[in-house]
Scaffold this active site. Sequence first.
Site, PDB file in Angstrom:
ATOM      1  N   SER A   7      33.965 -15.403  19.607  1.00  0.00           N
ATOM      2  CA  SER A   7      32.709 -15.956  20.136  1.00  0.00           C
ATOM      3  C   SER A   7      32.891 -17.399  20.581  1.00  0.00           C
ATOM      4  O   SER A   7      33.097 -18.308  19.768  1.00  0.00           O
ATOM      5  CB  SER A   7      31.609 -15.884  19.079  1.00  0.00           C
ATOM      6  OG  SER A   7      30.468 -16.553  19.582  1.00  0.00           O
ATOM      7  N   HIS A  32      33.744 -13.129  23.491  1.00  0.00           N
ATOM      8  CA  HIS A  32      32.312 -12.851  23.315  1.00  0.00           C
ATOM      9  C   HIS A  32      31.502 -14.037  23.839  1.00  0.00           C
ATOM     10  O   HIS A  32      31.710 -15.175  23.413  1.00  0.00           O
ATOM     11  CB  HIS A  32      32.059 -12.623  21.822  1.00  0.00           C
ATOM     12  CG  HIS A  32      30.673 -12.181  21.484  1.00  0.00           C
ATOM     13  ND1 HIS A  32      30.249 -10.877  21.602  1.00  0.00           N
ATOM     14  CD2 HIS A  32      29.610 -12.880  21.020  1.00  0.00           C
ATOM     15  CE1 HIS A  32      28.985 -10.789  21.212  1.00  0.00           C
ATOM     16  NE2 HIS A  32      28.567 -11.987  20.863  1.00  0.00           N
ATOM     17  N   ASP A  34      27.892 -15.615  24.297  1.00  0.00           N
ATOM     18  CA  ASP A  34      26.519 -15.571  23.782  1.00  0.00           C
ATOM     19  C   ASP A  34      25.577 -16.328  24.713  1.00  0.00           C
ATOM     20  O   ASP A  34      25.647 -17.550  24.808  1.00  0.00           O
ATOM     21  CB  ASP A  34      26.476 -16.216  22.395  1.00  0.00           C
ATOM     22  CG  ASP A  34      27.070 -15.329  21.327  1.00  0.00           C
ATOM     23  OD1 ASP A  34      26.631 -14.172  21.207  1.00  0.00           O
ATOM     24  OD2 ASP A  34      27.984 -15.794  20.618  1.00  0.00           O
ATOM     25  N   MET A  36      21.824 -17.448  25.509  1.00  0.00           N
ATOM     26  CA  MET A  36      20.536 -17.629  24.815  1.00  0.00           C
ATOM     27  C   MET A  36      19.544 -18.321  25.735  1.00  0.00           C
ATOM     28  O   MET A  36      19.909 -19.266  26.438  1.00  0.00           O
ATOM     29  CB  MET A  36      20.750 -18.493  23.580  1.00  0.00           C
ATOM     30  CG  MET A  36      21.784 -17.933  22.623  1.00  0.00           C
ATOM     31  SD  MET A  36      21.909 -18.965  21.166  1.00  0.00           S
ATOM     32  CE  MET A  36      23.250 -18.136  20.312  1.00  0.00           C
ATOM     33  N   HIS A  65      26.854 -11.061  25.603  1.00  0.00           N
ATOM     34  CA  HIS A  65      25.747 -10.715  24.691  1.00  0.00           C
ATOM     35  C   HIS A  65      24.507 -11.493  25.141  1.00  0.00           C
ATOM     36  O   HIS A  65      24.412 -12.692  24.930  1.00  0.00           O
ATOM     37  CB  HIS A  65      26.181 -11.111  23.270  1.00  0.00           C
ATOM     38  CG  HIS A  65      25.150 -10.905  22.218  1.00  0.00           C
ATOM     39  ND1 HIS A  65      25.262 -11.461  20.958  1.00  0.00           N
ATOM     40  CD2 HIS A  65      23.969 -10.214  22.214  1.00  0.00           C
ATOM     41  CE1 HIS A  65      24.225 -11.109  20.223  1.00  0.00           C
ATOM     42  NE2 HIS A  65      23.415 -10.375  20.965  1.00  0.00           N
ATOM     43  N   MET A  67      21.043 -12.658  24.756  1.00  0.00           N
ATOM     44  CA  MET A  67      19.902 -12.860  23.845  1.00  0.00           C
ATOM     45  C   MET A  67      18.791 -13.487  24.663  1.00  0.00           C
ATOM     46  O   MET A  67      18.440 -14.658  24.496  1.00  0.00           O
ATOM     47  CB  MET A  67      20.332 -13.743  22.674  1.00  0.00           C
ATOM     48  CG  MET A  67      21.208 -13.005  21.664  1.00  0.00           C
ATOM     49  SD  MET A  67      22.078 -14.128  20.558  1.00  0.00           S
ATOM     50  CE  MET A  67      23.514 -14.464  21.579  1.00  0.00           C
ATOM     51  N   MET A 136      23.685  -6.860  14.844  1.00  0.00           N
ATOM     52  CA  MET A 136      23.678  -8.253  14.383  1.00  0.00           C
ATOM     53  C   MET A 136      23.706  -8.259  12.861  1.00  0.00           C
ATOM     54  O   MET A 136      22.917  -7.569  12.211  1.00  0.00           O
ATOM     55  CB  MET A 136      22.412  -8.974  14.870  1.00  0.00           C
ATOM     56  CG  MET A 136      22.345  -9.188  16.371  1.00  0.00           C
ATOM     57  SD  MET A 136      23.795 -10.019  17.078  1.00  0.00           S
ATOM     58  CE  MET A 136      23.820 -11.562  16.156  1.00  0.00           C
ATOM     59  N   PHE A 142      22.184 -18.580  16.282  1.00  0.00           N
ATOM     60  CA  PHE A 142      23.075 -19.655  15.853  1.00  0.00           C
ATOM     61  C   PHE A 142      24.372 -19.100  15.286  1.00  0.00           C
ATOM     62  O   PHE A 142      24.349 -18.045  14.630  1.00  0.00           O
ATOM     63  CB  PHE A 142      22.391 -20.516  14.781  1.00  0.00           C
ATOM     64  CG  PHE A 142      21.117 -21.153  15.275  1.00  0.00           C
ATOM     65  CD1 PHE A 142      21.141 -22.393  15.907  1.00  0.00           C
ATOM     66  CD2 PHE A 142      19.904 -20.485  15.165  1.00  0.00           C
ATOM     67  CE1 PHE A 142      19.977 -22.960  16.406  1.00  0.00           C
ATOM     68  CE2 PHE A 142      18.731 -21.043  15.656  1.00  0.00           C
ATOM     69  CZ  PHE A 142      18.762 -22.289  16.280  1.00  0.00           C
ATOM     70  N   GLY A 144      27.773 -19.689  12.736  1.00  0.00           N
ATOM     71  CA  GLY A 144      27.998 -20.305  11.431  1.00  0.00           C
ATOM     72  C   GLY A 144      27.048 -19.879  10.316  1.00  0.00           C
ATOM     73  O   GLY A 144      26.967 -20.561   9.294  1.00  0.00           O
ATOM     74  N   ASP A 172      28.341  -8.631  14.643  1.00  0.00           N
ATOM     75  CA  ASP A 172      28.291 -10.018  15.105  1.00  0.00           C
ATOM     76  C   ASP A 172      27.496 -10.881  14.136  1.00  0.00           C
ATOM     77  O   ASP A 172      26.302 -10.651  13.928  1.00  0.00           O
ATOM     78  CB  ASP A 172      27.615 -10.018  16.495  1.00  0.00           C
ATOM     79  CG  ASP A 172      27.564 -11.390  17.145  1.00  0.00           C
ATOM     80  OD1 ASP A 172      28.164 -12.337  16.609  1.00  0.00           O
ATOM     81  OD2 ASP A 172      26.915 -11.486  18.208  1.00  0.00           O
ATOM     82  N   GLY A 174      28.631 -14.081  10.974  1.00  0.00           N
ATOM     83  CA  GLY A 174      29.150 -14.268   9.622  1.00  0.00           C
ATOM     84  C   GLY A 174      30.397 -13.476   9.320  1.00  0.00           C
ATOM     85  O   GLY A 174      30.690 -13.189   8.153  1.00  0.00           O
ATOM     86  N   SER A 195      33.098 -18.931  14.194  1.00  0.00           N
ATOM     87  CA  SER A 195      33.593 -19.953  13.257  1.00  0.00           C
ATOM     88  C   SER A 195      34.930 -19.569  12.625  1.00  0.00           C
ATOM     89  O   SER A 195      35.806 -20.431  12.466  1.00  0.00           O
ATOM     90  CB  SER A 195      32.581 -20.168  12.134  1.00  0.00           C
ATOM     91  OG  SER A 195      31.294 -20.329  12.665  1.00  0.00           O
TER      92      SER A 195
END
Length: 212
Positions: A7, A32, A34, A36, A65, A67, A136, A142, A144, A172, A174, A195
């Site tokens: 990501s 990936h 993201d 937003m 992705h 969002m 998800m 966010f 992290g 996706d 954590g 992360s």
Amino acid sequence: MALISASLLAADFGHLGKEIASVEKAGCDWLHLDIMDGHFVPNLSFGVPVIKSLRPLSKMVFDTHLMVQNPDEMLSWFAEAGSDIITVHLEACRDVVATLSKIRSLGKKAGVSLRPQTPVSGLEPLLDQLDLILLMTVNPGFGGQEFMNDQLKKIADVRAMIGRRKIYLEVDGGINHKTAKQCRDAGADVLVAGSAIFKTDDYSAALAALKK
Ligand code: DX5
Ligand code: ZN
């Protein structure tokens, strides 16, 4: 063997070209992206011009992705910018069947994503129109955040629902070496990690740990 989708959200935005080259050299499978909109999720990230600039720098699969609320108007922008897979949120579409068929008509693989609270029942009627399901494992918006353990059962349920169909099951949020294994055991075959890759100083070691 699971695929890893790095990501970009967790990368150093001052050196994106360098970051992509490093993660690709380390053996990463997908990138990936993201997107937003500040409405569907309470955050903004980056958009089409960034993807367009990065496309010539990499051969990785561009895993986008979205969002964003009502993504339909934007699908062709992301297709033209070089996305290979375009994933929309079930919760964000007025007519998800039409949205998925538009993605495929643009020559791209079509994915649908669910927030952690969204039940899996909405996937059932879509299975023949999907190339990828993105679950998800944090609330989107966010990087992290901590992995939500209660999503493991959902991963197993969706794996069973997919059956013999050729649909990727991606997770996706954590994902680290520990949760990666739990997700693989539950049936995920693509792991998004931000992360756990970009916040380390050895991307090859990070990828190896996620695949182990
Ligand atoms: C969150 C994004 C994720 C995020 C994952 O809304 O969809 O892709 O970047 O970040 P980590 O791996 O740091 O949880
Ligand atoms: Zn994502």
